[in-house]
Design an enzyme around this catalytic site. Structure first.
Site, PDB file in Angstrom:
ATOM      1  N   GLU A  49      46.727  33.996  49.156  1.00 55.85           N
ATOM      2  CA  GLU A  49      46.493  34.305  50.575  1.00 55.85           C
ATOM      3  C   GLU A  49      47.074  33.221  51.487  1.00 55.85           C
ATOM      4  OE1 GLU A  49      42.244  35.077  50.770  1.00 55.85           O
ATOM      5  OE2 GLU A  49      42.556  37.128  50.119  1.00 55.85           O
ATOM      6  N   GLU A  77      43.898  41.875  44.832  1.00 57.09           N
ATOM      7  CA  GLU A  77      42.439  41.764  44.986  1.00 57.09           C
ATOM      8  C   GLU A  77      41.928  42.954  45.771  1.00 57.09           C
ATOM      9  OE1 GLU A  77      40.690  38.153  46.522  1.00 57.09           O
ATOM     10  OE2 GLU A  77      42.178  36.934  45.478  1.00 57.09           O
TER      11      GLU A  77
HETATM   12  C1  BG6 Z   1      39.660  36.561  48.726  1.00 52.09           C
HETATM   13  C2  BG6 Z   1      39.843  35.304  47.923  1.00 52.09           C
HETATM   14  O1  BG6 Z   1      39.979  36.345  50.038  1.00 52.09           O
HETATM   15  O2  BG6 Z   1      38.373  37.061  48.814  1.00 52.09           O
HETATM   16  C3  BG6 Z   1      38.871  35.149  46.767  1.00 52.09           C
HETATM   17  O3  BG6 Z   1      41.158  35.210  47.438  1.00 52.09           O
HETATM   18  C4  BG6 Z   1      37.488  35.547  47.228  1.00 52.09           C
HETATM   19  O4  BG6 Z   1      38.923  33.826  46.291  1.00 52.09           O
HETATM   20  C5  BG6 Z   1      37.518  36.991  47.693  1.00 52.09           C
HETATM   21  O5  BG6 Z   1      36.476  35.338  46.300  1.00 52.09           O
HETATM   22  C6  BG6 Z   1      36.173  37.543  48.091  1.00 52.09           C
HETATM   23  O6  BG6 Z   1      35.576  36.686  49.024  1.00 52.09           O
HETATM   24  P1  BG6 Z   1      34.103  36.162  48.817  1.00 52.09           P
HETATM   25  O7  BG6 Z   1      33.863  35.236  49.915  1.00 52.09           O
HETATM   26  O8  BG6 Z   1      33.257  37.374  48.873  1.00 52.09           O
HETATM   27  O9  BG6 Z   1      34.066  35.518  47.477  1.00 52.09           O
END
Ligand code: BG6
Length: 483
Positions: A189, A384
């Site tokens: 990101e 993701e």
């Molecule tokens: C993404 C990141 O933005 O979101 C991850 O690359 C992160 O590292 C994921 O875990 C979800 O966010 P969170 O804060 O719910 O863990």
């Protein structure tokens, strides 16, 4: 409905600081991620949580005289349990695993002359285990875990010396693992840098006199990462033809709140600066014209040389990966109110949101895939996507997470539709195959996995792994491809 694309890659994504633990084992140094404590009074809807800590808080965490809990020091103990986890990924039917490598295990201070052999050995074993199980690796080189020594001594990515340290680190690991790792993403990101410079770049706000100096340092750090990414793409070409270099961008699709041209224009400008800007630089190899106006208006002055711009132009990515969790809305009024907060836009009355306020929008994924394909004509990969929920094991030692099945299914349907639209999307790694520590709120309670991990927010529990209902659903889907 049957999922059409046969050679599609299906898997899960993680990050070293959220899973490994073993923060002080085998020569590893501390990363900034491991220096942010769990906040029992956190406001789950406050997306500034990870920006709240001061330089002093980070420094105090080393001695930890306040006896706070630092969740990312423990993760889910993947460091010791990776074989069991990879076996479960295989059982689920995954053929790709996205993970990251901790710089702090390989060059603990960032500037040693030789890499740490124990660190190299650990990742070799993990990659080999994936290979033995027929799982391809997608490796993120830096996923929000700047080593503390780099932040302290060099002021993080604002300093061009860090580019050389990073290039050396990547050259070492690429030579080491060129036969074990095919897909490489230099930064997770990359666009989060201006919104959370401490997380993406390891830059402390206290090191700058004014907020505009801090913003300038953030854009300088971002430029340094753009250049470093292009440079390692250039180097990869000399190391192995098998290496595939991509990017990873937090995709922030937004919609205008209505058809008032004032808001439609505001959304366009927001999309340019919050979203397309980053894709444009890494995929087209140039700072887009609209960014020049933005920099001028914000008085941002970046030190960029002709040589750096040439490297960026000549070394663009082969494919685009992005994270996709939510969409939001934009209006002139809201942007004026929040001063253009880059991450959270406005509410959308047509969408439901999670407890953390993340608005679920499967159709938005099809829109996003189409937009990115039209604009870049590069293969796409969703690196993701997933849903975080507070969950507990039931009496049968499982979790009935029907909402996650629904979430995945709806998103898979839209990917399939996008493929039908002609979009070249070749893979998907869900966040996450297994519960991990949350990036933003440092909780263990915010669970994303197909696999439940028995640790609470204070790392109490057995650490044992249990399959949720979604695990069985996913496994079945991989066999039948029926949605
Ligand atoms: C993404 C990141 O933005 O979101 C991850 O690359 C992160 O590292 C994921 O875990 C979800 O966010 P969170 O804060 O719910 O863990």
């Amino acid at each position: 409905m049957k999922f059409e694309r046969k050679d599609f890659l299906w898997g899960g994504a993680t990050a070293s600081s959220q899973i490994e633990g073993a923060y002080d084992v085998d020569g590893k140094s501390l990363t900034l991620a491991e220096m942010r404590p769990f906040n029992p009074n956190l406001d789950r809807k406050n997306n500034q949580e990870m920006n709240n800590y001061t330089k002093e808080d980070y420094e105090k965490s080393i001695e930890n005289i306040d006896n706070l809990h630092y969740p990312k020091r423990f993760g889910i103990d993947f460091y010791h349990r990776y074989k069991e986890d990879i076996a479960l990924f295989k059982e689920a039917g995954m053929n790709i695993f996205r993970m990251s490598i901790a710089w702090s295990r390989i060059f603990p201070n960032g500037d040693e002359s030789e890499p740490n052999k124990d660190g190299l050995e650990f990742y070799r074993k993990v990659f080999q285990e994936c290979k033995n199980n027929g799982i391809e690796v997608m490796l993120t080189v830096q996923h929000y875990d700047v080593p503390y020594p780099i932040a302290k001594k060099y002021k993080g990515w604002s300093n061009k010396k860090v580019i050389d340290l990073y290039i050396k680190f990547v050259s070492v690991i690429m030579n080491e693992y060129k036969d074990l790792v095919k897909y490489w993403l230099p930064f997770n990101e990359i666009n989060v840098a201006p919104w959370s410079p401490i997380t993406g770049l390891g830059i402390f706000k206290e090191d700058y006199k004014t907020s505009s100096e801090y913003l300038n340092a953030a854009f300088q750090g971002l430029h340094n990462q753009f250049y470093a990414q292009a440079k390692v793409i250039q180097i990869a070409k000399t190391i192995s033809k098998n290496i595939k270099m991509g990017c990873m961008i937090a995709n922030m699709t937004t919609y205008s709140i209505d058809c008032n041209p004032v808001n439609v224009l505001e959304n366009l400008l927001t999309q340019q600066i919050n979203r397309y800007f980053f894709y444009d630089v890494v995929a087209k190899g140039e700072y887009p014209t609209y960014s020049k106006r933005f920099f001028k208006e914000k008085n941002i002055k970046i030190d960029m040389t002709a040589e750096e711009l040439k490297v960026i132009k000549e070394n663009t990515v082969e494919y685009i990966t992005f994270s996709y969790y939510m969409t939001s809305t934009v209006s002139k009024e809201l942007n004026n109110q929040n001063g253009g907060n880059l991450i959270m836009g406005g509410k959308n009355p047509f969408l439901k949101a999670t407890e953390w306020g993340w608005q679920i929008d499967p159709i938005g994924l099809r829109i996003t895939l189409n937009e990115l394909w039209d604009r870049y004509q590069l293969p796409l990969f969703i690196s993701e996507n997933g849903i975080g929920v507070v969950e507990k094991l039931d009496k049968n030692n499982t979790v009935d997470d029907s909402y996650r099945i629904e979430y995945l299914k709806e998103h898979f349907i839209q990917i399939n539709e996008a493929i039908g639209d002609g979009v070249d999307v070749f893979g998907y790694t869900m966040w996450t195959p297994i519960d991990v520590v949350s990036l933003s709120t440092n909780e263990m309670s915010k669970r994303y996995g197909l696999i439940y991990v028995d640790y609470d927010d204070y790392h109490k529990g057995t650490g044992n792994r249990y399959k949720k209902k979604s695990f069985e659903w996913f496994k079945d889907f991989i066999k039948t491809k029926e949605l």
